[in-house]
Motif scaffolding. Structure first.
Motif, PDB file in Angstrom:
ATOM      1  N   LEU A 123      -4.302  14.991   2.112  1.00 11.94           N
ATOM      2  CA  LEU A 123      -4.551  15.050   3.564  1.00 11.94           C
ATOM      3  C   LEU A 123      -5.775  14.227   3.947  1.00 11.94           C
ATOM      4  O   LEU A 123      -5.786  13.530   4.963  1.00 11.94           O
ATOM      5  CB  LEU A 123      -4.722  16.503   4.014  1.00 11.94           C
ATOM      6  N   LYS A 124      -6.783  14.304   3.113  1.00 13.93           N
ATOM      7  CA  LYS A 124      -7.992  13.519   3.372  1.00 13.93           C
ATOM      8  C   LYS A 124      -7.691  12.032   3.363  1.00 13.93           C
ATOM      9  O   LYS A 124      -8.292  11.250   4.099  1.00 13.93           O
ATOM     10  CB  LYS A 124      -9.039  13.820   2.291  1.00 13.93           C
ATOM     11  N   LEU A 125      -6.749  11.663   2.505  1.00 11.95           N
ATOM     12  CA  LEU A 125      -6.426  10.234   2.347  1.00 11.95           C
ATOM     13  C   LEU A 125      -5.409   9.754   3.390  1.00 11.95           C
ATOM     14  O   LEU A 125      -5.052   8.583   3.405  1.00 11.95           O
ATOM     15  CB  LEU A 125      -5.873   9.984   0.934  1.00 11.95           C
ATOM     16  N   CYS A 126      -4.928  10.667   4.197  1.00 15.31           N
ATOM     17  CA  CYS A 126      -3.947  10.301   5.225  1.00 15.31           C
ATOM     18  C   CYS A 126      -4.494  10.564   6.634  1.00 15.31           C
ATOM     19  O   CYS A 126      -3.890  11.324   7.400  1.00 15.31           O
ATOM     20  CB  CYS A 126      -2.651  11.075   5.048  1.00 15.31           C
ATOM     21  N   PRO A 127      -5.608   9.944   7.012  1.00 16.60           N
ATOM     22  CA  PRO A 127      -6.162  10.223   8.332  1.00 16.60           C
ATOM     23  C   PRO A 127      -5.293   9.674   9.471  1.00 16.60           C
ATOM     24  O   PRO A 127      -5.253  10.247  10.552  1.00 16.60           O
ATOM     25  CB  PRO A 127      -7.527   9.526   8.298  1.00 16.60           C
ATOM     26  N   ASN A 128      -4.603   8.576   9.188  1.00 14.00           N
ATOM     27  CA  ASN A 128      -3.869   7.902  10.263  1.00 14.00           C
ATOM     28  C   ASN A 128      -2.396   7.629   9.990  1.00 14.00           C
ATOM     29  O   ASN A 128      -1.647   7.358  10.911  1.00 14.00           O
ATOM     30  CB  ASN A 128      -4.542   6.565  10.595  1.00 14.00           C
ATOM     31  N   TYR A 129      -2.027   7.645   8.732  1.00 13.81           N
ATOM     32  CA  TYR A 129      -0.668   7.262   8.390  1.00 13.81           C
ATOM     33  C   TYR A 129      -0.012   8.295   7.484  1.00 13.81           C
ATOM     34  O   TYR A 129      -0.669   9.141   6.906  1.00 13.81           O
ATOM     35  CB  TYR A 129      -0.644   5.897   7.688  1.00 13.81           C
ATOM     36  N   ARG A 130       1.289   8.157   7.354  1.00 12.73           N
ATOM     37  CA  ARG A 130       2.041   9.065   6.485  1.00 12.73           C
ATOM     38  C   ARG A 130       1.617   8.908   5.025  1.00 12.73           C
ATOM     39  O   ARG A 130       1.507   9.873   4.294  1.00 12.73           O
ATOM     40  CB  ARG A 130       3.545   8.787   6.624  1.00 12.73           C
TER      41      ARG A 130
END
Length: 390
Positions: free
Chosen positions: A348-355
């Motif tokens: 989740l941390k690595l997906c701030p803007n994209y899937r």
DNA sequence: GCGACAG
DNA sequence: ATCTTGTCGC
């Protein structure tokens, strides 16, 4: 088998019945019809995937008005139809560095010698590409049938018993709880890009700063494709170039995110797990599609952070995790030395803007860029001087 | 017997 | 994984 010249003549005649404008290149060619798909309500797109020398080309043709009687004539050219023969009429365009063969603006090419069809910017054109007509008898006919390249000869799983044995051994070594460094400073993404015809692959690693998600280092390794794609044995195909790339890294990551499964795998040893054990580094499996397991789709919320357990073999093998609102979930599983909860937090941390995680996005981009650069041919070296088109 | 099957 | 085109919004 259908003669290619016959088939293409048929297409051209049918489409351009009034304008009999052809080039005859006499270029030997082999390939197959890759895909026939409905394109809009009235078009059918015919894609021919071909091997010509060492080039990977896609020939295409629009067939207009599929609802008319005319479409019936194309039924015999089904997907997988083999084609051998000569390339008969074509136009060549270069769009954004990609070589494109178009049958549909063939006549424009002849008339104006420079094509700007459908808004595409066309940098160069030529028919001289095929001036070096190979001798038919010496031509190497590459068999590009997908069945032969990827599946054929590999269908019998007993050929791969040693690999399943290795997986059974690795399964005992998986650590399913957090054994992360006290501070995670660097996170890496790993990926491999392929060139089907050249049978090359490029493995890449991108190391990101865990805090800022900025790229701090990249490493690459190119090698021959030596292992087929078999769901379940995927790691044996992709890990070799990744290990080589890893050796080249100066900054070793504290955590690796794989674009594949970890425990959510038939034997519980997906690529993320395999790689984690091999490198003795914490890894997360973060795949775009389910491989095994079932989850309650109805119960899964639609908002970022919502998740459902992925059940396989009566165990929780991973999570279907929504990384953005109203977007198809990702499939997160333990790779090695991390708990499922921590793995989901990091994804989740690595997906701030994209899937997709930023790690995956970064390495995907890198690896495809590099493969493209390394396999791009300059088909017009003689055009680089200025007299070329005077 | 047949379908499903990460990238 | 590979390939294609079209559409929308910044």
């Amino acid at each position: 088998m259908i003669e290619f010249s016959e088939a293409i003549n048929f297409l051209l005649l049918d489409f351009r019945r009034e304008e009999n404008l052809y080039y005859y290149s006499n270029k030997p060619y082999t390939g197959l019809i890759k895909q026939i798909s409905g394109y809009s309500d009235y078009d059918i797109l015919l894609l021919l995937k071909c091997v010509n020398g060492n080039l990977n080309l896609v020939y295409k043709k629009y067939i207009i008005n599929s609802k008319s009687e005319r479409y019936k004539n194309f039924e015999y050219l089904g997907e997988g139809t083999e084609l051998h023969g000569f390339l008969h009429g074509y136009s060549l365009t270069k769009i954004g560095g990609r070589i494109d063969f178009r049958f549909d603006d063939f006549d424009i090419l002849v008339e104006k010698k420079l094509v700007d069809a459908k808004g595409y910017r066309v940098d160069k054109w030529s028919w001289r590409i095929f001036d070096d007509i190979p001798n038919m008898e010496n031509e190497i006919w590459v068999d590009n049938r997908e069945g032969n390249m990827e599946v054929g000869g590999y269908k019998n799983d007993t050929d791969f018993l040693p690999y399943y044995t290795l997986q059974n051994e690795m399964r005992e070594k998986v650590i399913k709880e957090d054994r992360l460094p006290s501070a995670i400073k660097y996170i890496a993404g790993v990926d491999v890009a392929y060139h089907e015809v050249l049978q090359k692959m490029v493995g890449g690693i991108v190391v990101l700063d865990a805090e800022t998600l900025e790229v701090v280092e990249t490493a690459l390794h190119e090698m021959e494709i030596s292992f087929p794609y078999i769901p379940g044995l995927f790691s044996f195909r992709e890990i070799p170039p990744l290990l080589e790339a890893y050796k080249k890294l100066n900054i070793k990551p504290d955590l690796i995110v794989c674009d594949a499964h970890g425990l959510a795998h038939p034997q519980g040893v997906g690529m993320a797990t395999h790689l984690g054990i091999e490198l003795d580094i914490p890894t997360i499996g973060c795949a775009k599609k389910r491989l095994v397991g079932y989850y309650d789709k109805e119960a899964l919320g639609t908002q970022r952070g919502d998740s459902q357990s992925l059940i396989w073999d009566s165990q929780e093998a991973g999570k279907a995790l929504r990384t953005q609102d109203n977007i198809k979930s990702m499939f997160v599983s333990i790779g090695h030395k991390i708990s499922l909860e921590t793995a989901c937090e990091w994804v989740l941390k690595l997906c701030p803007n994209y899937r997709l995680p930023e790690t995956t996005r970064a390495v995907d981009h890198l690896v495809n860029q590099v493969l493209k650069e390394r396999t791009d041919f300059n088909l017009f070296p003689e055009d680089d001087n200025e007299e070329a088109f005077q």
